[in-house]
Design a protein around this motif. Structure first.
Motif, PDB file in Angstrom:
ATOM      1  N   GLU A   1      86.090 -59.552  46.780  1.00 18.97           N
ATOM      2  CA  GLU A   1      85.245 -59.174  45.640  1.00 18.97           C
ATOM      3  C   GLU A   1      85.794 -57.938  44.941  1.00 18.97           C
ATOM      4  O   GLU A   1      85.870 -57.880  43.701  1.00 18.97           O
TER       5      GLU A   1
ATOM      6  N   HIS B   1      79.396 -53.522  47.677  1.00 20.99           N
ATOM      7  CA  HIS B   1      79.195 -53.927  46.279  1.00 20.99           C
ATOM      8  C   HIS B   1      79.199 -52.723  45.334  1.00 20.99           C
ATOM      9  O   HIS B   1      79.504 -52.872  44.153  1.00 20.99           O
TER      10      HIS B   1
ATOM     11  N   ASN C   1      89.419 -58.625  43.350  1.00 23.34           N
ATOM     12  CA  ASN C   1      89.309 -59.465  42.152  1.00 23.34           C
ATOM     13  C   ASN C   1      88.918 -58.635  40.935  1.00 23.34           C
ATOM     14  O   ASN C   1      89.336 -58.919  39.811  1.00 23.34           O
TER      15      ASN C   1
ATOM     16  N   THR D   1      82.695 -52.184  44.131  1.00 26.48           N
ATOM     17  CA  THR D   1      83.024 -53.161  43.086  1.00 26.48           C
ATOM     18  C   THR D   1      82.532 -52.686  41.725  1.00 26.48           C
ATOM     19  O   THR D   1      83.250 -52.766  40.719  1.00 26.48           O
TER      20      THR D   1
END
Length: 493
Positions: A233, A197, A236, A200
């Protein structure tokens, strides 16, 4: 003849910054050349092919910068420290930090004690961030948490390029995301089976992302069974940068297994995120993708028909359907390189699809320099359009025929027809031709071709059906003759 001044030399050296052999040789020419090339070499000194464990010159230079108090402290701890004086302020030119390489350099003086290595890392990274006040390039594929040092907030603020991997703690990336928001190039080595994460967030926070490269690097042989979607994730989030992103490079680790059924891999994992990401990134100039074959579904194909890549210059895909590649390039007027390593096709549609592919190249891609093309049917319509393509694409330098439509029992006729088209219509810029294994040539047709090719620049020929040509001394003598006469530059069988 007047000698070039320092400013001109510097511009030349900057253009040749990746040619380490040349740059290192410039150090020995004279003082002016040495003084001019040093700032170029030291802008990114970790980027050259050197075995740092065996060469301690960089270690000596780096540790020479440490203060006397720190040198004394480290020496008492058993760490070898250089006391040499420096001819140049080398690190004042440095704009990059490569953690893995620097850790290798540090190991020269601190090995084998892990504690000593930690002490030296702490002092050297603190010093580097203070001395190199404006870092443009950072490679953090290592273990030392350099971004947590107080000086990082200032030194890394203007960072332009980041190389990293997904095994790093997400908190590490949260910190970078708040410090560095003008990164233009991100290169990620993915060695994590789950989504990171922090990566991201790193992508989300950037304001001018232009270059994105993703490389799978799984060590576990059973990675396919353990994969928990490290992609969707993160990929995107790239859609947020559709207006600025112009370079996309994706290398996914996958195995079709045996027996090969290219589409069955989607039963194990869904890779369609790559296909649908492409539909969003309309400003791409360079696309390089090594992934499972694109699913040939109606939904994706209809959407692909509507997308236009007007700025596309380089397109490199490992394996794709011929109609899909035609949709991708249909309005790419600036396309210079089309590298497809394998074409997929529908036998029922291949005659029309292959003809349409040739027409699209001819009509739109007249700047093409490197072209992969499927072996098309032995039909008058296709050879007429292929001739038009050769006449229109005058910048074409390399032409590679890929396995596709197999003309069983007509291989020699096909080869002769193809050679006639090439010698008749190809421009003098064509320097390299590769023929797939299902194209064969008689001795006579090759001799006629080489005779007619005389007067042009020498051509490199790649013949992938090696058995046909290696078994006969007559072919070997023919190739040798025209190589000596300068018609053939090289022949690869």
């Amino acid at each position: 003849m007047s000698k070039p001044n320092g400013d001109i030399l510097f511009l030349i050296f900057k253009e040749l910054k990746h040619n380490s052999k040349f740059l290192f040789s410039c150090l020995m020419v004279n003082r002016l050349w040495c003084e001019t090339v040093i700032p170029v070499l030291w802008r990114d000194p970790w980027n050259y092919t050197i075995n740092y464990r065996n060469k301690d010159s960089l270690y000596s230079i780096i540790t020479s910068y440490l203060s006397n108090d720190i040198k004394e402290f480290l020496t008492k701890s058993g760490i070898k420290i250089s006391s040499q004086s420096l001819a140049f302020d080398y690190l004042s030119f440095c704009k990059s930090i490569d953690v893995k390489t620097i850790d290798n350099i540090i190991s020269v003086g601190s090995s084998p004690s892990e504690y000593n290595q930690f002490l030296l890392q702490e002092e050297i990274y603190n010093f580097l961030l203070k001395k190199c006040s404006e870092i443009k390039r950072l490679n953090i594929r290592g273990t030392y948490e350099i971004v947590y040092l107080p000086e990082s907030r200032i030194s890394l603020k203007s960072l332009c390029e980041l190389t990293c991997d997904t095994s790093i703690d997400p908190k590490y990336y949260y910190r970078i995301s708040h410090i560095c928001q003008q990164i233009q190039r991100i290169i990620i080595n993915n060695n994590n089976l789950e989504a990171n994460h922090g990566v991201t967030k790193l992508i989300e926070f950037q304001k001018n992302l232009k270059y994105f490269k993703w490389i799978d690097d799984f060590n576990d042989d059973d990675y396919m069974e353990l994969l928990e979607d490290p992609y969707e994730e993160i990929f995107n989030m790239l859609e947020k940068h559709a207006n600025t992103l112009n370079h996309l490079e994706i290398i996914l680790q996958f195995d079709y297994g045996y027996p090969t059924d290219y589409y069955n891999i989607y039963d194990i994992y869904d890779y369609t995120f790559v296909q649908y990401l492409l539909l969003k990134l309309h400003n791409l100039k360079i696309i390089e993708i090594n992934s499972p074959i694109f699913l040939n579904n109606d939904d994706f194909n209809e959407k692909l028909k509507m997308v236009t890549y007007r700025d596309l210059e380089i397109l490199e895909i490992d394996y794709i359907d011929i109609c899909q590649i035609t949709y991708l390039i249909k309005n790419s007027f600036y396309l210079r390189e089309l590298r497809i390593y394998d074409f997929n096709w529908d036998y029922d549609r291949f005659i029309n699809d292959s003809l349409n592919f040739i027409k699209i190249i001819c009509e739109n891609c007249f700047l093409i320099e490197y072209l992969s093309i499927p072996v098309f049917p032995l039909l008058e319509s296709h050879f007429i359009e292929f001739g038009k393509l050769l006449k229109k694409c005058q910048k074409l330098r390399s032409l590679q025929f890929k396995e596709a439509y197999y003309e069983e029992e007509n291989e020699l006729e096909y080869g002769e027809r193809l050679l006639n088209a090439l010698v008749k219509d190809a421009s003098t810029n064509l320097r390299e031709i590769g023929f797939s294994y299902d194209i064969e040539f008689s001795l006579k047709s090759l001799e006629i071709f080489f005779e007619k090719w005389k007067g042009r620049p020498a051509v490199s020929i790649y013949l992938y059906n090696s058995y046909v040509y290696k078994k006969s001394d007559l072919y070997k003598k023919l190739f040798s003759k025209y190589k000596m006469e300068g018609v053939i530059k090289q022949i690869n069988i």
